[in-house]
Design an enzyme around this catalytic site. Sequence first.
Site, PDB file in Angstrom:
ATOM      1  N   ASN A   9       0.867  -1.178   0.000  1.00 15.92           N
ATOM      2  CA  ASN A   9       0.000   0.000   0.000  1.00 15.92           C
ATOM      3  C   ASN A   9       0.902   1.226   0.000  1.00 15.92           C
ATOM      4  OD1 ASN A   9      -1.777   2.057   0.465  1.00 15.92           O
ATOM      5  ND2 ASN A   9      -2.376   1.399   2.522  1.00 15.92           N
ATOM      6  N   LYS A  11       0.095   4.316  -0.212  1.00 10.52           N
ATOM      7  CA  LYS A  11      -0.499   5.508   0.413  1.00 10.52           C
ATOM      8  C   LYS A  11      -0.246   6.738  -0.471  1.00 10.52           C
ATOM      9  CE  LYS A  11       0.032   3.127   4.745  1.00 10.52           C
ATOM     10  NZ  LYS A  11       0.179   3.161   6.181  1.00 10.52           N
ATOM     11  N   HIS A  95      -9.325   1.409   4.958  1.00  9.50           N
ATOM     12  CA  HIS A  95      -8.014   1.505   5.612  1.00  9.50           C
ATOM     13  C   HIS A  95      -8.147   2.432   6.828  1.00  9.50           C
ATOM     14  CE1 HIS A  95      -3.855   2.510   6.420  1.00  9.50           C
ATOM     15  NE2 HIS A  95      -3.558   1.383   5.817  1.00  9.50           N
ATOM     16  N   GLU A  97      -6.456   4.775   7.899  1.00 13.37           N
ATOM     17  CA  GLU A  97      -6.250   6.201   7.625  1.00 13.37           C
ATOM     18  C   GLU A  97      -7.493   6.822   6.993  1.00 13.37           C
ATOM     19  OE1 GLU A  97      -2.621   5.444   5.542  1.00 13.37           O
ATOM     20  OE2 GLU A  97      -1.753   4.828   7.461  1.00 13.37           O
ATOM     21  N   GLU A 167      -5.192  -4.850  10.463  1.00  8.70           N
ATOM     22  CA  GLU A 167      -4.124  -3.882  10.686  1.00  8.70           C
ATOM     23  C   GLU A 167      -4.394  -3.116  11.982  1.00  8.70           C
ATOM     24  OE1 GLU A 167      -2.108  -2.748   6.741  1.00  8.70           O
ATOM     25  OE2 GLU A 167      -3.857  -1.488   6.908  1.00  8.70           O
ATOM     26  N   GLY A 173       2.975   2.054  10.735  1.00  5.81           N
ATOM     27  CA  GLY A 173       4.001   3.084  10.587  1.00  5.81           C
ATOM     28  C   GLY A 173       4.712   3.430  11.879  1.00  5.81           C
ATOM     29  N   SER A 212       3.731  -2.376  10.246  1.00  5.10           N
ATOM     30  CA  SER A 212       5.180  -2.484  10.439  1.00  5.10           C
ATOM     31  C   SER A 212       5.746  -3.834   9.996  1.00  5.10           C
ATOM     32  CB  SER A 212       5.553  -2.190  11.903  1.00  5.10           C
ATOM     33  OG  SER A 212       5.180  -0.871  12.249  1.00  5.10           O
TER      34      SER A 212
HETATM   35  P1  13P Z   1       3.339   0.174   7.534  1.00 10.30           P
HETATM   36  O1  13P Z   1       3.778  -1.138   6.924  1.00 10.30           O
HETATM   37  O2  13P Z   1       4.133   1.341   7.052  1.00 10.30           O
HETATM   38  O3  13P Z   1       3.262   0.063   9.025  1.00 10.30           O
HETATM   39  O4  13P Z   1       1.849   0.427   7.008  1.00 10.30           O
HETATM   40  C1  13P Z   1       0.918  -0.580   7.114  1.00 10.30           C
HETATM   41  C2  13P Z   1      -0.290  -0.199   6.352  1.00 10.30           C
HETATM   42  O5  13P Z   1      -1.013   0.715   6.730  1.00 10.30           O
HETATM   43  C3  13P Z   1      -0.598  -0.934   5.120  1.00 10.30           C
HETATM   44  O6  13P Z   1      -1.868  -0.654   4.667  1.00 10.30           O
END
Ligand code: 13P
Length: 252
Positions: A9, A11, A95, A97, A167, A173, A212
């Site tokens: 992803n 983003k 997601h 976010e 997640e 992150g 992560s």
């Molecule tokens: P990270 O792997 O950067 O922690 O992000 C995970 C994520 O949100 C994938 O959709």
Amino acid sequence: MRRKLLFGNWKMNKTREEAKAFAVESVALNKYALAHNIDIGVAPAFLSLCGVKKMNPDLTVAAQNCHFEDHGAFTGEISIPMLLDLGVTWCLVGHSERRTYFAETNETCNKKLLALFANNMTPIYCVGETLAEFEANKTKDVIKEQVLVGLKGLTKENVSKLVIAYEPVWSIGTGKNASTEIAQDICHFIRELVHEQFGEVSEEVRILYGGSVKPENVKAYLSQKDVDGALVGGASLKVDSFKQLIENVVSE
Ligand code: 13P
């Protein structure tokens, strides 16, 4: 037997040129992954969907979001027919976010899942609890609500094609990844919830862990019985790191 799935992803990262460069470099990588029975894909920003598909037509490409209506007065939104027009047949839904910054709810996620399936698309439905919910021991309550409301009205056939990504928000992150025990426990819990609602087809649903995930820990997650793959943010942005993820899953 569920095939492993590693999905990047991206983003809000990468210009069109950067995305295309990744796509070119990932042609051999996709062949290598498929030869080892691993499906891979990436979710670029809308503007790069076309370029990535053009440079690597065999790579699975997902949008990061969509609207549930086909068209209309929804300024700034992208519809499913617009994605299909580009040949894009996968889409992330819900997601964290999107839930946190764009007020996406379980109900809107449900509308998106229904609309995507009505158009024969493959959704990756993201669920997960916040740090406060985790600390208050509410993880399973939150996941249950997200799964039950999100999947409302889906058919068994829809569910057989569904991908769910667990997640935990506190692990995204942050470098604070969930233990493999937590990942397995919650992915198993999700499968049980799907089983209660839809029966045996729950065995066909691919459930990913995200948060992560790095080349160093990816294998440990994918060795868990109910973890069928990973949704990866940061470590999917560089082709070398994405390659390392795949190679580490393949390695004995
Ligand atoms: P990270 O792997 O950067 O922690 O992000 C995970 C994520 O949100 C994938 O959709």
